[in-house]
Design a protein around this motif. Sequence first.
Motif, PDB file in Angstrom:
ATOM      1  N   TRP A 267      23.134  57.950  58.179  1.00  0.00           N
ATOM      2  CA  TRP A 267      23.910  58.489  59.292  1.00  0.00           C
ATOM      3  C   TRP A 267      24.570  57.316  60.015  1.00  0.00           C
ATOM      4  N   VAL A 268      25.344  56.543  59.264  1.00  0.00           N
ATOM      5  CA  VAL A 268      25.984  55.354  59.834  1.00  0.00           C
ATOM      6  C   VAL A 268      27.502  55.436  59.666  1.00  0.00           C
ATOM      7  N   VAL A 269      28.194  54.711  60.552  1.00  0.00           N
ATOM      8  CA  VAL A 269      29.656  54.639  60.536  1.00  0.00           C
ATOM      9  C   VAL A 269      30.083  53.205  60.825  1.00  0.00           C
ATOM     10  N   ASN A 270      31.337  52.907  60.571  1.00  0.00           N
ATOM     11  CA  ASN A 270      31.946  51.640  61.001  1.00  0.00           C
ATOM     12  C   ASN A 270      31.077  50.409  60.734  1.00  0.00           C
ATOM     13  N   GLY A 271      30.786  50.163  59.484  1.00  0.00           N
ATOM     14  CA  GLY A 271      30.015  48.977  59.163  1.00  0.00           C
ATOM     15  C   GLY A 271      28.534  49.128  59.402  1.00  0.00           C
ATOM     16  N   ASN A 272      27.990  50.269  59.013  1.00  0.00           N
ATOM     17  CA  ASN A 272      26.547  50.531  59.088  1.00  0.00           C
ATOM     18  C   ASN A 272      26.004  50.590  60.505  1.00  0.00           C
ATOM     19  N   ARG A 273      26.811  51.100  61.419  1.00  0.00           N
ATOM     20  CA  ARG A 273      26.349  51.279  62.801  1.00  0.00           C
ATOM     21  C   ARG A 273      25.858  52.712  63.003  1.00  0.00           C
ATOM     22  N   ASP A 274      24.806  52.849  63.795  1.00  0.00           N
ATOM     23  CA  ASP A 274      24.199  54.146  64.081  1.00  0.00           C
ATOM     24  C   ASP A 274      25.228  55.082  64.720  1.00  0.00           C
ATOM     25  N   ALA A 275      25.408  56.260  64.132  1.00  0.00           N
ATOM     26  CA  ALA A 275      26.424  57.201  64.609  1.00  0.00           C
ATOM     27  C   ALA A 275      26.172  57.669  66.038  1.00  0.00           C
ATOM     28  N   ILE A 276      24.916  57.626  66.495  1.00  0.00           N
ATOM     29  CA  ILE A 276      24.570  58.168  67.817  1.00  0.00           C
ATOM     30  C   ILE A 276      25.369  57.515  68.939  1.00  0.00           C
TER      31      ILE A 276
ATOM     32  N   THR B 285      30.343  67.036  73.170  1.00  0.00           N
ATOM     33  CA  THR B 285      29.112  67.794  73.363  1.00  0.00           C
ATOM     34  C   THR B 285      28.191  67.546  72.167  1.00  0.00           C
ATOM     35  N   ASN B 286      26.954  68.006  72.265  1.00  0.00           N
ATOM     36  CA  ASN B 286      26.038  67.857  71.131  1.00  0.00           C
ATOM     37  C   ASN B 286      26.591  68.522  69.873  1.00  0.00           C
ATOM     38  N   ALA B 287      27.099  69.736  70.031  1.00  0.00           N
ATOM     39  CA  ALA B 287      27.635  70.439  68.869  1.00  0.00           C
ATOM     40  C   ALA B 287      28.868  69.728  68.327  1.00  0.00           C
ATOM     41  N   GLY B 288      29.727  69.271  69.233  1.00  0.00           N
ATOM     42  CA  GLY B 288      30.924  68.556  68.813  1.00  0.00           C
ATOM     43  C   GLY B 288      30.596  67.252  68.110  1.00  0.00           C
ATOM     44  N   PHE B 289      29.599  66.539  68.636  1.00  0.00           N
ATOM     45  CA  PHE B 289      29.174  65.298  67.990  1.00  0.00           C
ATOM     46  C   PHE B 289      28.578  65.580  66.613  1.00  0.00           C
ATOM     47  N   PHE B 290      27.778  66.622  66.511  1.00  0.00           N
ATOM     48  CA  PHE B 290      27.143  66.957  65.233  1.00  0.00           C
ATOM     49  C   PHE B 290      28.217  67.248  64.174  1.00  0.00           C
ATOM     50  N   ASP B 291      29.250  68.008  64.560  1.00  0.00           N
ATOM     51  CA  ASP B 291      30.348  68.270  63.630  1.00  0.00           C
ATOM     52  C   ASP B 291      31.000  66.960  63.186  1.00  0.00           C
ATOM     53  N   TRP B 292      31.297  66.106  64.153  1.00  0.00           N
ATOM     54  CA  TRP B 292      31.938  64.827  63.847  1.00  0.00           C
ATOM     55  C   TRP B 292      31.046  63.960  62.973  1.00  0.00           C
ATOM     56  N   MET B 293      29.769  63.916  63.296  1.00  0.00           N
ATOM     57  CA  MET B 293      28.824  63.082  62.557  1.00  0.00           C
ATOM     58  C   MET B 293      28.705  63.518  61.102  1.00  0.00           C
ATOM     59  N   MET B 294      28.626  64.812  60.855  1.00  0.00           N
ATOM     60  CA  MET B 294      28.492  65.302  59.492  1.00  0.00           C
ATOM     61  C   MET B 294      29.740  65.014  58.661  1.00  0.00           C
ATOM     62  N   ASP B 295      30.893  64.947  59.314  1.00  0.00           N
ATOM     63  CA  ASP B 295      32.136  64.669  58.597  1.00  0.00           C
ATOM     64  C   ASP B 295      32.395  63.176  58.401  1.00  0.00           C
ATOM     65  N   ASN B 296      31.783  62.328  59.238  1.00  0.00           N
ATOM     66  CA  ASN B 296      32.156  60.911  59.236  1.00  0.00           C
ATOM     67  C   ASN B 296      31.026  59.938  58.923  1.00  0.00           C
ATOM     68  N   ALA B 297      29.796  60.291  59.203  1.00  0.00           N
ATOM     69  CA  ALA B 297      28.678  59.381  58.944  1.00  0.00           C
ATOM     70  C   ALA B 297      28.236  59.501  57.490  1.00  0.00           C
ATOM     71  N   THR B 298      27.693  58.420  56.971  1.00  0.00           N
ATOM     72  CA  THR B 298      27.270  58.418  55.570  1.00  0.00           C
ATOM     73  C   THR B 298      25.790  58.085  55.438  1.00  0.00           C
ATOM     74  N   LEU B 299      25.228  58.520  54.322  1.00  0.00           N
ATOM     75  CA  LEU B 299      23.889  58.117  53.905  1.00  0.00           C
ATOM     76  C   LEU B 299      24.069  57.091  52.799  1.00  0.00           C
ATOM     77  N   ASN B 300      23.638  55.877  53.050  1.00  0.00           N
ATOM     78  CA  ASN B 300      23.884  54.797  52.082  1.00  0.00           C
ATOM     79  C   ASN B 300      22.841  54.725  50.970  1.00  0.00           C
ATOM     80  N   PHE B 301      21.740  55.445  51.140  1.00  0.00           N
ATOM     81  CA  PHE B 301      20.674  55.439  50.143  1.00  0.00           C
ATOM     82  C   PHE B 301      20.219  56.870  49.884  1.00  0.00           C
ATOM     83  N   ASN B 302      19.601  57.084  48.758  1.00  0.00           N
ATOM     84  CA  ASN B 302      19.015  58.387  48.492  1.00  0.00           C
ATOM     85  C   ASN B 302      17.856  58.638  49.441  1.00  0.00           C
ATOM     86  N   PRO B 303      17.755  59.837  50.002  1.00  0.00           N
ATOM     87  CA  PRO B 303      16.655  60.129  50.936  1.00  0.00           C
ATOM     88  C   PRO B 303      15.291  59.836  50.307  1.00  0.00           C
TER      89      PRO B 303
END
Length: 396
Positions: A159-168, A175-193
């Motif tokens: 859940w990182v963006v912009n050079g492995n920075r925490d999306a939070i 809003t929380n819902a607005g951030f969640f939408d943005w986060m799911m579209d823009n943050a990445t998982l760099n490793f397999n869970p």
Amino acid sequence: MKNFKLQVFRLLLISMAIWIVACSEDTDPTPSPQAPTQQEDIAAVDSQIESFISQYNVPGASLAISKNGKLVYQKAYGVADQAQNKAMELNTQMRVASVSKTFTGMAIMLLVQDGEISLEDKVFGEGGILGTTYGTKAYSDRVKQVTVKNLLQMTTGGWVVNGNRDAIDYEQGRTNAGFFDWMMDNATLNFNPGTQYWYINTNYFVAARIVEKVSGKSFSQFVKERITDPLKMNGTAYGKNGTQGRLPNEAIYYGQGGTQGFEYNFNLERRDGDAGIVTTAPDLLRFVTAIDGNPSRPDLLESAIYNQFVQGSSVNPGFANGIAQANQVKYFYGALPGTRSGYMFHSNGMAAALIFNGNGDYTQSDYNSTFARAHDELMVNLITKNLNVYQDIDQF
């Protein structure tokens, strides 16, 4: 004459009763010692706290210590508000930052105990707890593999963006819902869970949303009903944004160096799951003694569920589901601009909660080797050394 004899007889009985009572009091040369009812200052403890806040330029601190489930020492040090020269008090409320993660972990575990979810449940995608509610893009295979346990154990892979920075830390105005939408579209998982431990605060934002989805209540309401109210944590709440959101008894926060000026300049309300709790040291200790697995006070979890709670991952056994562990201690620390907090409990029956309204400059590379290490050493000392100095009292 008859009445006179009756009166004399009665006087003799009264005199004999008084004599018996007096003799019975005199014949107990070693009465049972009374337990102390009032706390006395303990120099061996106070000197450590006072030395720490002086050395690291921290305005104030609040401390609570328990021994075998009894609150044996509590004290406030320094000031809560420098401008007003207002002393720190035991009922002064302070942010505890990432210590809030233990509350979130416990909220999830209570849902597990209720049979509502499992730690192995998938979070996203068809059949997942949150389904496809958030975001507009198709979920990656990695996202669809994320489990509840991955969130709590910090093994989602990102859940990182912009050079492995925490999306939070991004899109603060959403809003929380607005951030969640943005986060799911823009943050990445760099490793397999499940394959890498990576401490990302966003994991606990997602965990809080799971609590809301499953319980049908706001996250703060669920924590209040299931944790803070049952434990009589009357000074505990979720913090609000800015100086205008300060609680009535909340301290002022004082950052240093690169964190100075950011004490109120972030969206704290978004951080409910990972950093939102505001509490007092005695309240925090009430919580700690309810999650310590010690039978001296009732725990929130049944033993089988508790064992899951403290089970770490294969990639980091020391980090469990909102709680860390090493050797004979379990603990957690928190840091935000202007606040540092921690709790720790030991298998010897000791536990401590310590909160500061100041913090070192954690933007500096030596923070962990100086301020954070000194705080850790202080906590260990409080619960492992000079244990005979504590009185046999219970102030809970």
